[in-house]
Design an enzyme around this catalytic site. Structure first.
Site, PDB file in Angstrom:
ATOM      1  N   LYS A  11      39.145  39.959  30.659  1.00 45.97           N
ATOM      2  CA  LYS A  11      38.365  39.400  31.504  1.00 45.97           C
ATOM      3  C   LYS A  11      37.047  39.745  31.619  1.00 45.97           C
ATOM      4  CE  LYS A  11      41.414  40.132  34.699  1.00 45.97           C
ATOM      5  NZ  LYS A  11      42.188  41.046  33.405  1.00 45.97           N
ATOM      6  N   ARG A  40      43.536  36.687  43.687  1.00 45.42           N
ATOM      7  CA  ARG A  40      44.561  37.040  42.338  1.00 45.42           C
ATOM      8  C   ARG A  40      45.624  36.545  43.234  1.00 45.42           C
ATOM      9  NH1 ARG A  40      42.758  41.663  39.457  1.00 45.42           N
ATOM     10  NH2 ARG A  40      43.517  42.927  38.112  1.00 45.42           N
ATOM     11  N   ARG A  96      42.693  51.408  26.558  1.00 45.63           N
ATOM     12  CA  ARG A  96      41.174  50.970  27.221  1.00 45.63           C
ATOM     13  C   ARG A  96      41.140  51.861  27.717  1.00 45.63           C
ATOM     14  NH1 ARG A  96      40.602  46.719  31.343  1.00 45.63           N
ATOM     15  NH2 ARG A  96      43.059  48.015  32.556  1.00 45.63           N
ATOM     16  N   ARG A 125      41.458  55.033  32.634  1.00 47.21           N
ATOM     17  CA  ARG A 125      42.121  54.601  33.902  1.00 47.21           C
ATOM     18  C   ARG A 125      43.339  55.159  34.612  1.00 47.21           C
ATOM     19  NH1 ARG A 125      40.811  48.190  34.824  1.00 47.21           N
ATOM     20  NH2 ARG A 125      42.647  48.727  36.076  1.00 47.21           N
ATOM     21  N   ARG A 172      51.820  46.337  37.185  1.00 51.24           N
ATOM     22  CA  ARG A 172      50.442  45.418  37.522  1.00 51.24           C
ATOM     23  C   ARG A 172      51.030  44.028  36.931  1.00 51.24           C
ATOM     24  NH1 ARG A 172      46.582  48.978  34.970  1.00 51.24           N
ATOM     25  NH2 ARG A 172      45.111  47.015  34.641  1.00 51.24           N
TER      26      ARG A 172
HETATM   27  P1  ADP Z   1      42.244  44.760  35.712  1.00 52.65           P
HETATM   28  O1  ADP Z   1      40.962  44.870  34.763  1.00 52.65           O
HETATM   29  O2  ADP Z   1      43.489  45.583  34.529  1.00 52.65           O
HETATM   30  O3  ADP Z   1      43.096  43.767  35.599  1.00 52.65           O
HETATM   31  P2  ADP Z   1      40.918  45.361  37.956  1.00 52.65           P
HETATM   32  O4  ADP Z   1      40.306  46.306  37.636  1.00 52.65           O
HETATM   33  O5  ADP Z   1      41.120  43.427  38.096  1.00 52.65           O
HETATM   34  O6  ADP Z   1      42.400  45.543  36.472  1.00 52.65           O
HETATM   35  O7  ADP Z   1      42.411  45.756  39.067  1.00 52.65           O
HETATM   36  C1  ADP Z   1      42.610  47.072  38.906  1.00 52.65           C
HETATM   37  C2  ADP Z   1      43.365  47.296  40.196  1.00 52.65           C
HETATM   38  O8  ADP Z   1      42.418  47.285  41.657  1.00 52.65           O
HETATM   39  C3  ADP Z   1      44.478  45.762  40.223  1.00 52.65           C
HETATM   40  O9  ADP Z   1      45.739  46.134  39.629  1.00 52.65           O
HETATM   41  C4  ADP Z   1      44.665  46.113  41.996  1.00 52.65           C
HETATM   42  O10 ADP Z   1      45.662  47.010  42.799  1.00 52.65           O
HETATM   43  C5  ADP Z   1      42.998  45.902  42.663  1.00 52.65           C
HETATM   44  N1  ADP Z   1      42.057  44.960  42.692  1.00 52.65           N
HETATM   45  C6  ADP Z   1      41.639  44.362  42.415  1.00 52.65           C
HETATM   46  N2  ADP Z   1      40.890  43.018  42.296  1.00 52.65           N
HETATM   47  C7  ADP Z   1      42.401  42.663  43.797  1.00 52.65           C
HETATM   48  C8  ADP Z   1      42.069  41.266  43.957  1.00 52.65           C
HETATM   49  N3  ADP Z   1      41.703  40.803  44.097  1.00 52.65           N
HETATM   50  N4  ADP Z   1      43.336  41.766  44.916  1.00 52.65           N
HETATM   51  C9  ADP Z   1      44.298  43.031  45.089  1.00 52.65           C
HETATM   52  N5  ADP Z   1      44.185  44.630  44.567  1.00 52.65           N
HETATM   53  C10 ADP Z   1      42.855  43.874  43.815  1.00 52.65           C
HETATM   54  P1  ADP Z   2      40.611  43.105  32.253  1.00 47.10           P
HETATM   55  O1  ADP Z   2      39.668  43.355  32.662  1.00 47.10           O
HETATM   56  O2  ADP Z   2      41.470  41.484  31.951  1.00 47.10           O
HETATM   57  O3  ADP Z   2      41.560  43.642  32.473  1.00 47.10           O
HETATM   58  P2  ADP Z   2      39.341  44.409  29.977  1.00 47.10           P
HETATM   59  O4  ADP Z   2      38.103  43.398  29.527  1.00 47.10           O
HETATM   60  O5  ADP Z   2      39.338  45.381  30.332  1.00 47.10           O
HETATM   61  O6  ADP Z   2      40.319  43.588  30.481  1.00 47.10           O
HETATM   62  O7  ADP Z   2      40.192  44.629  28.155  1.00 47.10           O
HETATM   63  C1  ADP Z   2      41.858  45.242  27.893  1.00 47.10           C
HETATM   64  C2  ADP Z   2      41.157  45.809  26.764  1.00 47.10           C
HETATM   65  O8  ADP Z   2      41.612  45.047  25.357  1.00 47.10           O
HETATM   66  C3  ADP Z   2      39.748  46.670  26.165  1.00 47.10           C
HETATM   67  O9  ADP Z   2      40.400  47.926  25.965  1.00 47.10           O
HETATM   68  C4  ADP Z   2      39.235  45.702  25.312  1.00 47.10           C
HETATM   69  O10 ADP Z   2      38.231  46.773  24.327  1.00 47.10           O
HETATM   70  C5  ADP Z   2      40.336  45.437  25.115  1.00 47.10           C
HETATM   71  N1  ADP Z   2      40.231  43.585  24.263  1.00 47.10           N
HETATM   72  C6  ADP Z   2      39.273  42.941  25.367  1.00 47.10           C
HETATM   73  N2  ADP Z   2      39.405  41.113  24.145  1.00 47.10           N
HETATM   74  C7  ADP Z   2      39.950  41.910  23.296  1.00 47.10           C
HETATM   75  C8  ADP Z   2      40.369  40.955  22.136  1.00 47.10           C
HETATM   76  N3  ADP Z   2      39.721  39.466  22.230  1.00 47.10           N
HETATM   77  N4  ADP Z   2      40.977  41.708  21.291  1.00 47.10           N
HETATM   78  C9  ADP Z   2      40.822  42.701  21.202  1.00 47.10           C
HETATM   79  N5  ADP Z   2      40.856  43.571  22.153  1.00 47.10           N
HETATM   80  C10 ADP Z   2      40.458  43.307  23.072  1.00 47.10           C
END
Ligand code: ADP
Ligand code: ADP
Ligand code: ZN
Length: 206
Positions: A13, A88, A122, A153, A164
């Site tokens: 994302k 979420r 990541r 992180r 998660r």
């Molecule tokens: P990821 O990119 O791995 O999906 P995020 O960076 O979006 O994770 O979120 C990290 C953490 O922040 C989540 O595991 C949650 O604890 C919190 N968080 C982020 N967005 C929300 C939301 N919309 N509602 C509740 N918790 C959230």
């Molecule tokens: P999210 O925001 O949904 O948690 P991220 O964009 O942070 O996901 O991506 C999670 C990890 O996967 C990062 O280390 C990123 O560089 C890697 N990644 C993202 N897209 C791809 C893909 N299409 N193929 C392989 N690795 C990816």
């Protein structure tokens, strides 16, 4: 255009939101980035959110809804935005319906095993929100955009990741039906390479 990116942790994302936002010249609103900044700055919101995030759970709806309401009032949201990581939960989606008109929901679909590989490698920049994967960094430790030192992180460590994924399946996945019912959902295969996924999303938004 007002867009939501929906998908499990590690689906890509943030990666795709950065690229699509640059292409469409609209802001990326990442609640995760906003919360991590709040924790770093030790704001009241940051203090409230930290324990939930550390445990791999979700931050309470009222806390997160307030943050998003505030953010959507900023001037730069007038021409559209991507919500990355919000809503979420169903109550968050219902609260959003009262304050914004969403045009499209992009669901990034990736299997759990692939997610675990992505998340464990990541590396992120806390300053500008850029995301990298160790397998592509060739030993580099700083951000290409801003030069900041990249970090892993705390919640990307193995102990937290399974929680998660559980939170995603039980609390967030119901939003797939929620937005499908409203005719807004486009499902994108998130398993391919980044450029192919980018093209598929741009097509879905055209
Ligand atoms: P990821 O990119 O791995 O999906 P995020 O960076 O979006 O994770 O979120 C990290 C953490 O922040 C989540 O595991 C949650 O604890 C919190 N968080 C982020 N967005 C929300 C939301 N919309 N509602 C509740 N918790 C959230
Ligand atoms: P999210 O925001 O949904 O948690 P991220 O964009 O942070 O996901 O991506 C999670 C990890 O996967 C990062 O280390 C990123 O560089 C890697 N990644 C993202 N897209 C791809 C893909 N299409 N193929 C392989 N690795 C990816
Ligand atoms: Zn950076």
């Amino acid at each position: 255009m007002n867009i939501i990116f929906l998908g499990p942790p590690g689906a890509g994302k943030g990666t795709q939101a950065q690229r699509i936002c640059a292409a469409l010249n609209i802001p990326q609103i990442s609640t995760g980035d906003m919360l991590r900044r709040a924790i770093q700055e030790q704001t009241p919101t940051g203090l409230k959110a930290k324990s939930f995030m550390d445990a791999g759970g979700l931050v309470p709806d009222d806390v997160i809804i307030d943050i998003v309401k505030d953010r959507l009032q900023a001037d730069d949201c007038k021409n559209g935005y991507i919500l990355d990581g919000f809503p979420r939960t169903v109550p968050q989606a219902e609260a959003l319906e009262k304050i914004a008109e969403i045009d499209r929901v992009i669901e990034l679909d990736v299997a759990d095993e692939a997610l675990i590989k992505r998340i464990s490698g990541r590396r992120v920049c806390l300053k500008c929100g850029a995301t990298y994967h160790v397998s592509l960094l060739n030993g580099k430790t700083t951000c290409d955009n801003c030069g900041e030192t990249l970090i892993q992180r705390d919640d990307d460590k193995a102990e937290t990741v399974l929680n998660r994924l559980k939170s995603y399946h039980s609390k967030t996945e119901p939003l797939v039906n929620f937005y499908q019912g409203r005719g807004k959902l486009v499902k994108i295969d998130g398993a391919g390479d980044m450029d192919t996924i980018f093209d598929a999303i741009m097509k879905a938004l055209a």
